[in-house]
Design an enzyme around this catalytic site. Structure first.
Site, short mmCIF file in Angstrom:
data_model
loop_
_atom_site.label_atom_id
_atom_site.label_comp_id
_atom_site.label_asym_id
_atom_site.label_seq_id
_atom_site.Cartn_x
_atom_site.Cartn_y
_atom_site.Cartn_z
CG ASP A 20 -32.57 46.69 19.86
OD1 ASP A 20 -33.00 46.99 20.99
OD2 ASP A 20 -33.31 46.50 18.88
CG HIS A 38 -35.29 51.98 26.87
ND1 HIS A 38 -34.21 51.17 27.21
CD2 HIS A 38 -35.71 51.55 25.67
CE1 HIS A 38 -34.01 50.31 26.23
NE2 HIS A 38 -34.89 50.51 25.29
CG ASP A 39 -37.83 48.50 26.21
OD1 ASP A 39 -38.27 49.40 25.46
OD2 ASP A 39 -36.87 47.77 25.90
CD GLN A 61 -39.19 49.02 15.05
OE1 GLN A 61 -39.97 48.21 15.56
NE2 GLN A 61 -38.41 49.81 15.77
CG ASP A 72 -39.52 51.24 18.74
OD1 ASP A 72 -39.90 51.55 19.89
OD2 ASP A 72 -38.91 50.19 18.49
CG ASN A 93 -34.07 42.19 14.53
OD1 ASN A 93 -33.84 41.04 14.15
ND2 ASN A 93 -35.30 42.69 14.57
CG ASP A 100 -36.80 41.26 11.63
OD1 ASP A 100 -37.52 42.17 12.07
OD2 ASP A 100 -36.42 40.29 12.31
CD GLU A 120 -33.53 44.13 24.20
OE1 GLU A 120 -34.56 44.53 24.76
OE2 GLU A 120 -33.36 44.22 22.97
C1 NOJ Z 1 -35.55 46.57 22.25
C2 NOJ Z 1 -35.56 47.98 22.70
O1 NOJ Z 1 -35.15 48.03 24.06
C3 NOJ Z 1 -36.96 48.51 22.51
O2 NOJ Z 1 -37.12 49.78 23.06
C4 NOJ Z 1 -37.27 48.51 21.03
O3 NOJ Z 1 -38.63 48.88 20.81
C5 NOJ Z 1 -37.05 47.13 20.40
N1 NOJ Z 1 -35.81 46.52 20.84
C6 NOJ Z 1 -37.01 47.23 18.91
O4 NOJ Z 1 -35.80 47.84 18.52
#
Ligand code: NOJ
Length: 570
Positions: free
Chosen positions: A205, A316-317, A173, A65, A107, A175, A249
């Protein structure tokens, strides 16, 4: 405003620039960007004028990721360099007055993290409670998954121990269990470690997820209100480094977001991205009507004086549009991403801004001018300064994570390796480095790069925007956003035309208020003022207190109102 406050609460006056070391510059020729490359480009960033560098995750990671799946929170991924090089980068940045913040991903870990490897060995392993497990079949959670193209549940069955573990993101991933005091202690150690190495703060994050109430363990539960966890992190951060900050975020509606600033106390996140305002801006761009953005600005809750919003247009998302209604989202899709291969997860677009705005330089500049003028702190994503576009053929969000385009040399000057060894291919065709690159734009007076550099320079002289009180100015044109940010003794008025039709508007300009002297029984008084066009810069005369502004298609203007006897008045 005291001059000391602006440096003390530096995030309220910052210009943030986000980059992934992996795609910025490859100094050792192995195809991946690295810390050596970043160090080489620190003068570039300084010339651009940014004041805060946000480094995306640089920790060791299987990279499934893009680095948000971490196997060692204390490490530096060897592909990028080592701790020594990171400290050099931080020092080089500090020498130029640039602060460095790092992504803090607490997280979850990678499923390859030693804690998780241990945790899944047996139910009584000492790391078992670092994660969140359930022993009964989970309910249907398909509506809660973040990545619906890859996941159908937030629970994953673990064959060996025959229980399910929680993963809000991908199944690789898991938690972390924030209700476990050992996990919380570990989080503080991680923060302390990076502060000690010179990091100035963190982009945190997925904040609402790591505080979510489903994180309880049999032995412990969250200490009452989950926000106490965030408060304790903030107080630790401040104890260790008074000037450190957390930029979170938190993609939630405004009323829920407020709690993450710590409400009236302002003792949790110092700063949050304004996801709601960003989405409203795109709806406004699509409609060529400023109303959605205006309404979002008015709906922003008042925040503590030490807190700030971070404004952005891309990151970046995917460009998430999840806070819009279905029909509003469809309007943005129709305008900026009608093809299926431009859309992602049913809620967003895998595109960068210039291609969405049809490459129209007037519209692109207006969009950045607008973002930089919004109350709060502007945040740029690498490549925005030259108008890089996306690679639609790249998988998912990787479309907007292509290597930085430095020149028209092979691999866009990013790396000297064979193209097949590149971490990711460069944008092909019309968006390729041949057409869009830093080297060319730095020498073209009228380039986007020069515009963004000027914009950053201008924004840095406008503390009213980061600190002031915002008001929306009355005027009749729906396509225009006219807003004003006031500090005692100075104000900025910014006017943006979101439409392709030229328009002229009249703005009545209220007087400035003076600084209130302590013990002054009359309170603030109106003071005589003058008006300066900041893109001029030259003085503008008002007629009976009215400022007439002629805006061409996608035009924008910034004015400063300042005391007539101010030494800065031209
Ligand atoms: C938010 C990040 O901006 C994203 O790129 C990521 O995939 C997720 N959190 C999980 O960490």
């Amino acid at each position: 405003m005291q001059i000391t406050e602006t440096s003390d609460l530096w995030w309220k006056s910052a210009v943030i620039y986000c980059l992934d070391i992996e795609t910025f510059l490859d100094a050792n020729g192995d195809g991946s960007g690295d810390l050596g490359g970043l160090a080489r480009r620190m003068d570039y960033l300084n010339e651009l004028g940014i004041t805060c560098l946000w480094l995306m995750p640089f920790y060791p990671s299987p990279d499934r990721d893009d680095g948000y799946d971490i196997v060692d929170f204390y490490g530096v991924d060897p592909r990028l360099g080592n701790h020594g090089e990171l400290v050099e980068v931080i020092r080089t940045a500090h020498d130029r007055g640039i602060r460095v913040i790092a992504d803090l991903v607490i997280n979850h870990t990678s499923d390859k993290h030693p804690w998780f490897r241990e945790a899944r060995r047996s139910k009584d392993n000492r790391y078992r409670d670092f994660y969140v497990w359930r022993d009964t079949p989970p309910p249907d959670t398909h509506t809660q998954v973040v990545f619906p193209d890859k996941e159908t549940s937030v629970w994953q069955f673990d064959e060996r121990t025959e229980e399910w573990y929680l993963h809000h993101f991908y199944k690789y991933q898991p938690d972390l269990n924030t209700s476990n005091p050992d996990v919380r202690r570990e989080i503080l150690r991680i923060i302390g470690f990076w502060l000690q190495l010179g990091i100035d703060g963190f982009r945190v994050d997925a904040v609402p997820y790591f505080l979510s109430s489903d994180k309880t363990s049999p032995s412990e539960s969250m200490p009452g209100d989950p926000h106490l966890v965030l408060k304790s992190i903030r107080s630790f951060l401040e104890r260790r480094k008074g000037s450190a900050m957390m930029l979170g975020e938190v993609n939630l509606p405004y009323d829920q977001q407020l709690a993450y600033f710590g409400g009236e106390a302002g003792d949790e996140l110092n700063q949050m991205f304004d996801f709601v305002g960003m989405q409203a801006a795109y709806l406004s761009f699509a409609r060529e009507d400023a109303t959605p953005l205006k309404e979002a600005l008015l709906a922003r809750p008042p925040i503590h004086a030490t807190c700030a919003w971070a404004n952005f247009l891309r990151n970046h998302d995917e460009l998430t549009l999840d806070k819009l209604s279905e029909s509003e989202r469809q309007e943005v899709f129709d305008a900026f991403g009608p093809e299926e291969n431009m859309q992602l997860y049913g809620r967003g677009l895998k595109r960068r801004l210039p291609s969405m705005l049809g490459g129209d330089p007037r519209r692109i500049r207006m969009a950045y001018s607008l973002m930089f003028s919004l109350p709060g702190t502007p945040a740029l994503y690498y490549g925005e300064e030259i108008g890089m576009i996306e690679d639609l053929e790249a998988e998912g969000r990787m479309a907007v994570r292509t290597p930085m385009q430095w020149s028209d040399r092979p691999n866009g000057g990013f790396s000297t390796t064979e193209p097949r060894h590149l971490v990711q291919r460069l944008v092909p065709d019309g968006g390729s480095p041949e057409h869009i690159n830093v080297a060319r734009q730095r020498h073209e007076g009228d380039s986007l790069w020069n515009f963004i550099r000027d914009l950053i320079g201008l924004r840095r002289t406008c503390n009213e925007l980061g600190w002031g009180e915002v008001s929306i100015l009355d005027q009749p044109a729906p396509s225009v956003l006219a807003h004003r940010c006031d500090l005692p003794g100075a104000a900025i008025i910014a006017v943006h035309n979101l439409a392709s039709e030229a328009v002229t508007i009249d703005l009545s300009v209220d007087a400035l208020t003076s600084e209130t002297m302590e013990g002054d029984p009359d309170g603030p008084k109106p003071v005589p003022f003058v008006c300066v066009d900041l893109w001029g810069p030259h003085r503008v005369e008002l007629e009976n207190g009215v400022l007439r502004v002629a805006l061409p298609a996608y035009g924008y203007r910034w004015f400063r109102i300042l005391e007539a006897d101010d030494l800065d008045a031209p």
